[in-house]
Design a protein around this motif. Structure first.
Motif, PDB file in Angstrom:
ATOM      1  N   SER A 173     -26.282   4.715  19.575  1.00 18.03           N
ATOM      2  CA  SER A 173     -27.271   4.488  20.631  1.00 18.03           C
ATOM      3  C   SER A 173     -26.706   3.604  21.738  1.00 18.03           C
ATOM      4  O   SER A 173     -26.929   3.849  22.927  1.00 18.03           O
ATOM      5  CB  SER A 173     -28.528   3.847  20.050  1.00 18.03           C
ATOM      6  OG  SER A 173     -29.154   4.704  19.119  1.00 18.03           O
TER       7      SER A 173
ATOM      8  N   SER B  77     -24.255   5.576  23.829  1.00 19.04           N
ATOM      9  CA  SER B  77     -24.971   6.532  24.662  1.00 19.04           C
ATOM     10  C   SER B  77     -25.618   5.845  25.864  1.00 19.04           C
ATOM     11  O   SER B  77     -25.531   6.334  27.004  1.00 19.04           O
ATOM     12  CB  SER B  77     -26.037   7.254  23.829  1.00 19.04           C
ATOM     13  OG  SER B  77     -26.718   8.221  24.588  1.00 19.04           O
TER      14      SER B  77
ATOM     15  N   ARG C 160     -24.795   6.175  30.100  1.00 18.55           N
ATOM     16  CA  ARG C 160     -25.827   6.516  31.090  1.00 18.55           C
ATOM     17  C   ARG C 160     -25.784   5.591  32.306  1.00 18.55           C
ATOM     18  O   ARG C 160     -26.444   5.849  33.314  1.00 18.55           O
ATOM     19  CB  ARG C 160     -27.214   6.428  30.449  1.00 18.55           C
ATOM     20  CG  ARG C 160     -27.478   7.457  29.367  1.00 18.55           C
ATOM     21  CD  ARG C 160     -27.704   8.834  29.939  1.00 18.55           C
ATOM     22  NE  ARG C 160     -28.034   9.799  28.903  1.00 18.55           N
ATOM     23  CZ  ARG C 160     -28.270  11.088  29.136  1.00 18.55           C
ATOM     24  NH1 ARG C 160     -28.210  11.550  30.375  1.00 18.55           N
ATOM     25  NH2 ARG C 160     -28.549  11.909  28.145  1.00 18.55           N
TER      26      ARG C 160
END
Length: 457
Positions: free
Chosen positions: A408, A411, A415
């Protein structure tokens, strides 16, 4: 500052890098001292202090100390030979380390769990002694197992040996800020900085073969864990679950199920497989410790198996990047649960895994640093409260959640553009301060938390 990737990732045995591998390494060092010393020993003694005493039985510290004094090492550990030697030592009350002959050592009398005296240097302390024919002490050394299989004598700790610079390297970063500045100035990635530093110590072929070996042992450990069933040793009667979860996930593949959380189950079963093997005393890789050994292998297996475009050729970049982050955490804070709680173990592992994953998925150095910071920040304050002193509850599941947080964090970082509010250096310093303030009950002593609120007998 240089800390090799092969120091962060050591091949060893479970269940604990600080409580099992460390004492075995300390014993080997003490034997080496006796082999070159002026006295002829006739017997050995050992006393365990602090966390090594309180959770030593659950972490197999007594077994590790006995075997270490008998001449066994983590690198050359043979489980079958070890069991035979343990039985012989307990029966004959002697050890036979190479080059020192037969020495008196009765584990019932000569191995003491000292619950009353914590040694001043570190929570994981032990004293090893050699005696003469009359039983008088003729040589003595205090050792500290400071996490991840690292061992220092009292003199080394006082001299700051864990902070020594070592031989010069081209990119001697001590902080994440310095690391990012060097990346910007050189145009290199974090993995490239780390590789350049490593190549001052070994040849390229040796480095690459060593990195391949690390993943081979990690991957084999996952596979063993996914194929094993039954109860784990130690008395809690904890059942292995990784195989059952994995079998169920494989069966569901052909059933057109679309549960959005299934990928978390895959990561969890990979991590749990490793930590179930660790709890059973199997071969694992410190990553950066045994108690957190499942996070990085699970994240790598997830990436290689479930992420389109993943390439084994990028694996060295993952491990080198992870080791760079782990080195920063160890140098500026700790990777020891007995010193800073589980934030220093699973938290560090999650930060390392997040950084490695972000790197192989194309992140900039700033995004990599951001990934590590996110993962570490959201483990701050995590206690180490093993039930019955065993590396089972909550440790096994905790590794699964650590890998999920790592993915997580990577990720989220991808972004963004790498800019973020909390620097990794601030998160590391916060972890150090939090560990310093944390009650000893929550630092691998099994005197608080789940260890006292869950029936374990």
């Amino acid at each position: 500052m240089f800390l090799s990737v092969f120091e962060m990732f050591k091949i060893g045995i479970g269940p604990s890098s600080s409580h099992t591998m460390g004492p075995m390494v300390a014993a080997a060092r003490f034997l080496d001292r006796l082999r070159t010393g002026p006295f002829t020993p006739r017997g050995l003694r050992a006393s365990l202090h602090g966390s090594l005493a309180f959770t030593g039985a659950g972490h197999a510290t007594d077994r590790a100390t006995i075997l270490g004094l008998a001449g066994f090492t983590p690198e050359g550990y043979d489980a079958e030979a070890a069991e035979a030697e343990l039985a012989r030592v307990r029966k004959d009350a002697t050890v036979r380390p190479k080059g020192l002959g037969e020495l008196r050592f009765d584990p019932e009398r000569d191995l003491v769990f000292d619950y009353d005296r914590t040694l001043p240097g570190h929570a994981n302390g032990m004293i090893l002694m050699a005696t003469d024919a009359q039983g008088d002490v003729i040589a003595q050394e205090t050792f500290y197992s400071v996490g991840g299989g690292f061992v220092l004598t009292e003199a080394e700790l006082q001299a700051g040996a864990d902070k020594e610079e070592g031989a010069p390297v081209p990119y001697p970063f001590k902080t994440a800020a310095e690391m990012l500045a060097m990346c910007a100035e050189s145009g290199k990635s974090i993995a490239q900085l780390k590789r350049a530093n490593e190549l001052t110590r070994r040849k390229p072929r040796d480095l690459d073969e060593g990195l391949d070996r690390i993943w081979e042992v990690m991957s084999d450990c996952i596979d063993r864990g996914l194929s094993a069933s039954g109860e784990l040793p130690g008395g809690l009667r904890v059942k292995r679950r990784a195989k059952h979860i994995h079998d169920a996930l494989l069966a569901e593949r052909g059933m057109n199920l679309s549960a959005p959380h299934t990928i978390n189950d895959w990561m969890s079963c990979y991590a749990m497989a490793v930590n179930e093997e660790n709890a059973a005393g199997g071969q694992v890789v410190t990553a950066p410790t045994n108690g957190a050994a499942g996070v990085i292998p699970a994240t790598i297996r997830y990436w290689l198996t479930h992420v389109p475009g993943a390439s084994r050729a990028k694996l060295p970049d993952f491990l080198l990047t992870a080791a760079a982050i782990g080195g920063l955490i160890k140098y500026n804070a700790s990777i020891s649960g007995a010193e800073c709680g589980c934030q220093a173990e699973v938290g560090s592992a999650s930060a390392m895994a997040a950084a490695g994953l972000a790197a192989v998925m194309g992140a900039t150095p700033e995004q990599v640093e951001n990934a590590a910071e996110i993962a570490l920040e959201h483990h701050l304050g995590m206690t180490c409260d093993p039930v019955k002193g065993l590396v089972q509850v909550p440790c096994i599941e905790r590794n699964g959640l650590g890998s999920i947080k790592a993915v997580s964090a990577a990720s989220l970082s991808l972004r963004g553009d790498g800019s973020h509010f909390v620097p990794l250096d601030a998160a590391i310093e916060t972890m150090r301060q939090t560990g310093q303030d944390m009650s000893e009950k929550y630092k691998e002593t099994a005197l608080g938390g789940l260890a006292v609120n869950v029936p374990n007998c």
